[in-house]
Design a protein around this motif. Structure first.
Motif, PDB file in Angstrom:
ATOM      1  N   GLU A 197      -1.031   6.643   7.650  1.00  0.00           N
ATOM      2  CA  GLU A 197      -2.206   5.748   8.760  1.00  0.00           C
ATOM      3  C   GLU A 197      -2.251   4.970   9.000  1.00  0.00           C
ATOM      4  O   GLU A 197      -2.835   4.576   9.898  1.00  0.00           O
ATOM      5  CB  GLU A 197      -3.759   6.662   7.425  1.00  0.00           C
ATOM      6  CG  GLU A 197      -3.413   7.983   7.644  1.00  0.00           C
ATOM      7  CD  GLU A 197      -5.100   8.237   6.089  1.00  0.00           C
ATOM      8  OE1 GLU A 197      -4.969   7.041   5.378  1.00  0.00           O
ATOM      9  OE2 GLU A 197      -5.190   9.337   5.779  1.00  0.00           O
ATOM     10  N   LEU A 198      -1.385   4.408   7.840  1.00  0.00           N
ATOM     11  CA  LEU A 198      -0.926   2.868   8.039  1.00  0.00           C
ATOM     12  C   LEU A 198       0.004   2.955   9.542  1.00  0.00           C
ATOM     13  O   LEU A 198      -0.479   1.559  10.087  1.00  0.00           O
ATOM     14  CB  LEU A 198      -0.389   2.140   7.182  1.00  0.00           C
ATOM     15  CG  LEU A 198      -1.048   1.867   5.880  1.00  0.00           C
ATOM     16  CD1 LEU A 198      -0.573   1.569   4.392  1.00  0.00           C
ATOM     17  CD2 LEU A 198      -2.309   0.327   6.133  1.00  0.00           C
ATOM     18  N   LYS A 235       0.849  10.554   3.209  1.00  0.00           N
ATOM     19  CA  LYS A 235      -0.557  10.516   3.862  1.00  0.00           C
ATOM     20  C   LYS A 235      -1.394   9.018   3.733  1.00  0.00           C
ATOM     21  O   LYS A 235      -2.102   8.583   5.351  1.00  0.00           O
ATOM     22  CB  LYS A 235      -2.025  11.339   3.438  1.00  0.00           C
ATOM     23  CG  LYS A 235      -1.353  12.111   3.426  1.00  0.00           C
ATOM     24  CD  LYS A 235      -2.481  13.561   2.977  1.00  0.00           C
ATOM     25  CE  LYS A 235      -2.196  14.766   2.697  1.00  0.00           C
ATOM     26  NZ  LYS A 235      -3.568  15.144   2.170  1.00  0.00           N
ATOM     27  N   THR A 236      -1.298   8.048   2.922  1.00  0.00           N
ATOM     28  CA  THR A 236      -1.812   6.667   3.353  1.00  0.00           C
ATOM     29  C   THR A 236      -0.691   5.974   4.111  1.00  0.00           C
ATOM     30  O   THR A 236      -0.969   4.582   5.023  1.00  0.00           O
ATOM     31  CB  THR A 236      -1.446   6.129   2.085  1.00  0.00           C
ATOM     32  OG1 THR A 236      -2.574   6.679   1.309  1.00  0.00           O
ATOM     33  CG2 THR A 236      -1.483   4.429   2.071  1.00  0.00           C
ATOM     34  N   GLU A 239       1.232  -1.191   0.257  1.00  0.00           N
ATOM     35  CA  GLU A 239       0.097  -0.266   0.151  1.00  0.00           C
ATOM     36  C   GLU A 239       0.770   1.324  -0.189  1.00  0.00           C
ATOM     37  O   GLU A 239       0.478   2.161  -0.553  1.00  0.00           O
ATOM     38  CB  GLU A 239      -0.560  -0.067   1.231  1.00  0.00           C
ATOM     39  CG  GLU A 239      -2.178  -0.826   1.089  1.00  0.00           C
ATOM     40  CD  GLU A 239      -2.892  -1.310   1.829  1.00  0.00           C
ATOM     41  OE1 GLU A 239      -2.880  -0.058   2.217  1.00  0.00           O
ATOM     42  OE2 GLU A 239      -3.174  -2.070   2.555  1.00  0.00           O
ATOM     43  N   PHE A 240       1.815   1.426   0.437  1.00  0.00           N
ATOM     44  CA  PHE A 240       3.040   2.041   0.094  1.00  0.00           C
ATOM     45  C   PHE A 240       3.753   2.685  -0.579  1.00  0.00           C
ATOM     46  O   PHE A 240       4.101   2.664  -1.553  1.00  0.00           O
ATOM     47  CB  PHE A 240       3.369   2.878   1.405  1.00  0.00           C
ATOM     48  CG  PHE A 240       4.205   3.876   1.545  1.00  0.00           C
ATOM     49  CD1 PHE A 240       4.035   5.285   1.580  1.00  0.00           C
ATOM     50  CD2 PHE A 240       5.653   3.201   1.966  1.00  0.00           C
ATOM     51  CE1 PHE A 240       5.149   6.591   1.771  1.00  0.00           C
ATOM     52  CE2 PHE A 240       6.604   5.067   2.026  1.00  0.00           C
ATOM     53  CZ  PHE A 240       6.135   5.859   1.684  1.00  0.00           C
ATOM     54  N   THR A 243      -0.319  11.904  -0.973  1.00  0.00           N
ATOM     55  CA  THR A 243      -1.120  11.472  -1.052  1.00  0.00           C
ATOM     56  C   THR A 243      -0.446  10.033  -0.736  1.00  0.00           C
ATOM     57  O   THR A 243      -0.916   9.729   0.297  1.00  0.00           O
ATOM     58  CB  THR A 243      -1.686  10.798  -1.986  1.00  0.00           C
ATOM     59  OG1 THR A 243      -2.580  11.846  -2.880  1.00  0.00           O
ATOM     60  CG2 THR A 243      -3.127   9.867  -2.103  1.00  0.00           C
ATOM     61  N   LEU A 244       0.251   9.641  -0.887  1.00  0.00           N
ATOM     62  CA  LEU A 244       1.130   8.627  -1.155  1.00  0.00           C
ATOM     63  C   LEU A 244       1.969   9.008   0.632  1.00  0.00           C
ATOM     64  O   LEU A 244       1.280   7.620   1.479  1.00  0.00           O
ATOM     65  CB  LEU A 244       2.016   7.796  -1.775  1.00  0.00           C
ATOM     66  CG  LEU A 244       2.202   7.085  -2.626  1.00  0.00           C
ATOM     67  CD1 LEU A 244       3.467   6.958  -3.690  1.00  0.00           C
ATOM     68  CD2 LEU A 244       1.606   5.962  -2.685  1.00  0.00           C
TER      69      LEU A 244
END
Length: 290
Positions: free
Chosen positions: A286-287, A282-283, A228-229, A279-280
């Protein structure tokens, strides 16, 4: 030498007039130190080593040494012509660095015994980690010879040839069990499952420079970050040559520290790609928190 955990490769900040921004570099390294890296590698690939003058290189190492203060091992980049590499090594030694990451002697390429002599000369100044990339592609027997040089303590792999690296690790560890091996590929976390499979646990984390929270979450076992990252980051990194450095510097700026632009021939991240990077991040953050 004890190296463990996440290895921090700071960027080299430049002011608006293009000069080295010493105070910003001190702040950048200080922020990283708050997150407990296992070692600091200043003026290396992520730090735009090839774009620095010898004077700027020496200044960057002095700043890093002052901030790190002996709390973790400090390494500096060195390389290029033999004369330049020796100047890098001596400046790093005088500043108080613990060792060197030895870059390839670009363009000039001789036989194996010529490169061995190059490494021997630099390793006489400070302990050396040899960086395998570019013109430096070592067969296992050649790597064993380098490992036998006093002062050569490790090999950082920037090729990604797992077969070659496995044979190299096995050959060196027969006689040098404490020799250090590093995954030195860009965005190294993505390939760490493969490197761990051949016994290589150390890696350079460019992500730590702009998102230490993400780098530490991955180190502590959050495998979600791979898909996801890190994988999307690698896809973004592949869109423009030089982005392995440009994206890191852009990431530091996005996190609130103005480290300036990259130097030519590198180019800064486009507005579209900067939005994608934001955006990446931030993702990933959050993870890392969840």
């Amino acid at each position: 030498m004890n190296l463990s955990g996440v290895l921090f490769f700071p960027v080299t900040p430049f002011a608006a007039d293009g000069t080295l921004a010493e105070q910003v570099l001190a702040e950048h390294i200080g922020q990283g130190m708050e997150h407990g890296p296992g070692g600091v590698f200043v003026a290396c690939g992520t730090g735009e080593f090839s774009a620095l003058s010898e004077a700027e290189h020496g200044c960057a190492v002095r700043v890093a040494a002052e901030v790190v203060g002996g709390r973790v091992p400090l390494f500096a980049g060195a390389g290029g012509s033999l004369g330049a590499a020796l100047n890098h090594a001596r400046a790093a030694r005088e500043a108080g660095a613990d060792g060197l990451l030895l870059m390839p002697p670009y363009l000039a390429q001789g036989p194996g015994h010529g490169f061995k002599a190059y490494v021997e000369a630099v390793a006489a100044e400070l302990p050396v980690i040899v960086y395998q990339r570019g013109t430096v592609v070592l067969e296992p027997d050649a790597a064993v010879e380098l490992a036998g040089i006093p002062g050569v303590i490790g090999l950082k792999d920037g090729l990604g040839d797992i077969d070659r690296m496995q044979r190299t690790v096995l050959a060196i560890r027969e006689t040098h069990p404490d020799f250090l091996f590093f995954n030195g590929l860009p965005t190294a976390e993505l390939t760490m499952p493969a490197y761990r499979g051949i016994g290589v646990e150390l890696y350079s984390s460019a992500v730590f420079a702009f998102a230490p929270e993400i780098a530490l979450a991955y180190l502590n076992g959050d495998e979600r970050l791979l898909t996801e990252f890190y994988a999307p980051l690698v896809r973004l990194r592949g869109k423009v040559p030089g982005y392995p450095v440009s994206l890191v510097k852009a990431g530091v700026r996005l996190r609130g520290l103005d480290v300036g632009a990259v130097r030519p021939p590198l180019v800064d991240v486009t507005a579209e790609h900067l939005e994608e990077l934001e955006t990446l991040i931030k993702t990933g953050l959050e993870l890392a928190k969840s």
